[in-house]
Design an enzyme around this catalytic site. Sequence first.
Site, mmCIF file in Angstrom:
data_model
loop_
_atom_site.group_PDB
_atom_site.id
_atom_site.type_symbol
_atom_site.label_atom_id
_atom_site.label_comp_id
_atom_site.label_asym_id
_atom_site.label_seq_id
_atom_site.Cartn_x
_atom_site.Cartn_y
_atom_site.Cartn_z
ATOM 1 N N GLY A 128 -4.658 -4.828 6.623
ATOM 2 C CA GLY A 128 -5.927 -4.128 6.557
ATOM 3 C C GLY A 128 -6.953 -4.590 7.565
ATOM 4 N NE ARG A 186 -7.528 -8.004 2.529
ATOM 5 C CZ ARG A 186 -6.625 -7.038 2.586
ATOM 6 N NH1 ARG A 186 -6.318 -6.365 1.488
ATOM 7 N NH2 ARG A 186 -6.033 -6.737 3.718
ATOM 8 C CB VAL A 187 -12.771 -4.928 1.037
ATOM 9 C CG1 VAL A 187 -12.589 -3.424 1.193
ATOM 10 C CG2 VAL A 187 -13.584 -5.242 -0.218
ATOM 11 N N GLY A 188 -9.606 -4.485 2.130
ATOM 12 C CA GLY A 188 -8.808 -4.081 3.282
ATOM 13 C C GLY A 188 -9.207 -2.701 3.778
ATOM 14 C CG ASP A 189 -6.135 -0.325 5.621
ATOM 15 O OD1 ASP A 189 -5.606 0.804 5.654
ATOM 16 O OD2 ASP A 189 -5.554 -1.308 5.151
ATOM 17 C CB THR A 196 -0.892 0.055 1.261
ATOM 18 O OG1 THR A 196 -1.660 -1.126 1.327
ATOM 19 C CG2 THR A 196 -1.804 1.249 1.257
ATOM 20 C CB THR A 213 0.716 1.380 5.073
ATOM 21 O OG1 THR A 213 1.121 0.225 4.308
ATOM 22 C CG2 THR A 213 1.892 1.790 5.941
#
Length: 292
Positions: free
Chosen positions: A228, A203-206, A175, A225
Amino acid sequence: MMKPIVVAHAGVGTPNRHKDGPAKACRQALRFLGKGRSALDAIVAGAMVLEDDPRFNAGTGSYLRLDGVTIDMDASLMDSNSNFGSVIGIKNVKNPIQVVRQVIDSPHVMLYGDGATKFAYLMGIPEYIQRPTSNVKKMLLRARQRLKEGNPAYYARKWRNWKFRKTILKELGGTIGLVLFDGKKTFAAASSTGGTSYSLPGRVGDTPLIGCGVFAGPAGAVTATGVGEEIIKKTLSKEVYLKIAAGIPPQKACEWGVNLFDPRIPIGLLAVTREASGSAANQQMAKAVVPD
């Protein structure tokens, strides 16, 4: 008028020898501010420099998911005027952060998947077919091997006993971020990522979530960073921002944020106020500050 400040990182875990990338991004953002461009436009210009650098996990250097085919990219922007936008799981564009800038000017604040990609083309952003770099391919092979051995990285420890892990593996062949003060009154934060090798498609992170990957308000701007899932649980950027708003210097606030985590979980933070900037990470994190 106060002096503008730009801070950029290339992702927690990125070797310090790659700090020329964040330095170039900072200079580009500062150049845009010098031309009278907005804080949002300047931070987008800086982020695009890092998205175009194949050494980093965003844009051109985005990681492959575990299926060995999917490249899903997330990005977000926020400024202290309550402007926020993000894209989730966007594909086949060179600069996701550029799409986010267009989202902010649209009736929406968040777009995902094929809808986000179609929106980009509608806005005149050209199609760009992602070609995984040799480093990205190596990262995927390493992640797959560690999963097969039942010994993933500590931050991916839930994969060790997850009941579908072996079934999925039979089917299977970092990131960047910036924070900015424009020297007048506006703060901005940006984040862009290609996700992590330890992830399924979808998948989804922060990164695209407000208060997690980025946050900006009248007191400053923050970007995070790292892992996530862990950042989301603590809405990390918002919590660090609240410390700054309460009068804690940005360096101390970043250190406080990193110390919330087990040191085996990679975490990094950047923050900026009118007077100062701060950064902290529990691993190497190539970064730059302009002016230093």
